[in-house]
Design a protein around this motif. Structure first.
Motif, short mmCIF file in Angstrom:
data_model
loop_
_atom_site.label_atom_id
_atom_site.label_comp_id
_atom_site.label_asym_id
_atom_site.label_seq_id
_atom_site.Cartn_x
_atom_site.Cartn_y
_atom_site.Cartn_z
N UNK A 62 0.83 -1.21 0.00
CA UNK A 62 0.00 0.00 0.00
C UNK A 62 0.86 1.25 0.00
N UNK A 63 1.93 1.26 0.78
CA UNK A 63 2.84 2.40 0.79
C UNK A 63 3.45 2.60 -0.60
N UNK A 64 3.82 1.49 -1.22
CA UNK A 64 4.41 1.57 -2.57
C UNK A 64 3.42 2.16 -3.57
N UNK A 65 2.15 1.70 -3.50
CA UNK A 65 1.14 2.22 -4.43
C UNK A 65 0.88 3.70 -4.20
N UNK A 66 0.81 4.11 -2.94
CA UNK A 66 0.61 5.53 -2.62
C UNK A 66 1.76 6.35 -3.20
N UNK A 67 2.98 5.88 -3.03
CA UNK A 67 4.15 6.60 -3.56
C UNK A 67 4.11 6.67 -5.09
N UNK A 68 3.71 5.59 -5.73
CA UNK A 68 3.59 5.58 -7.20
C UNK A 68 2.62 6.66 -7.65
N UNK A 69 1.45 6.72 -7.01
CA UNK A 69 0.44 7.71 -7.42
C UNK A 69 0.87 9.13 -7.10
#
Length: 126
Positions: free
Chosen positions: A62-69
């Protein structure tokens, strides 16, 4: 999107890539990140940190996805011509992130209330 809009977007994408390429030729990757964040009022690192402080149980995915967006939002925001338009890009992506987190079962209102309690307690302790 109208044909004119696509033409402008294509030209802007070319300019963006050229700009980043020129920056990268002169600066380290870390310095390029600092320039990008500076151009967008440091919204990415501030917002990324805030999500992690607000929701203590985020998974690494989830942290990775947030950072991607947030990174995608920053790339768009860099090209925006005003502060309001830069912030609008982040607003759009924060909406996407919030929908993603809600779908994952987080009660964002409750998480926000708990985060505020932690922030007040920390402020009172200092």
């Amino acid at each position: 999107m109208a044909k004119d809009g696509r033409i402008v977007e294509t030209a802007l994408n070319k300019l963006h890539k050229k700009y980043i390429s020129k920056l990268s030729a002169q600066l380290t990757n870390e310095q390029v990140e600092l320039v990008k964040n500076g151009m967008t009022y440091n919204v990415l690192p501030i917002t990324y940190k805030a999500y992690q402080e607000e929701i203590l149980t985020l998974t690494e995915d989830q942290k990775k996805q947030i950072l991607i967006w947030l990174t995608e939002a920053r790339e768009h925001a860099m090209d925006a011509e005003s502060s309001d338009k830069k912030h609008a890009w982040f607003g759009k992506y924060k909406g996407r992130i919030n929908n993603y987190l809600s779908a994952a079962g987080y009660d964002l209102k409750k998480e926000g209330i708990e985060w505020e309690k932690r922030r007040k307690a920390r402020a009172e302790a200092n």
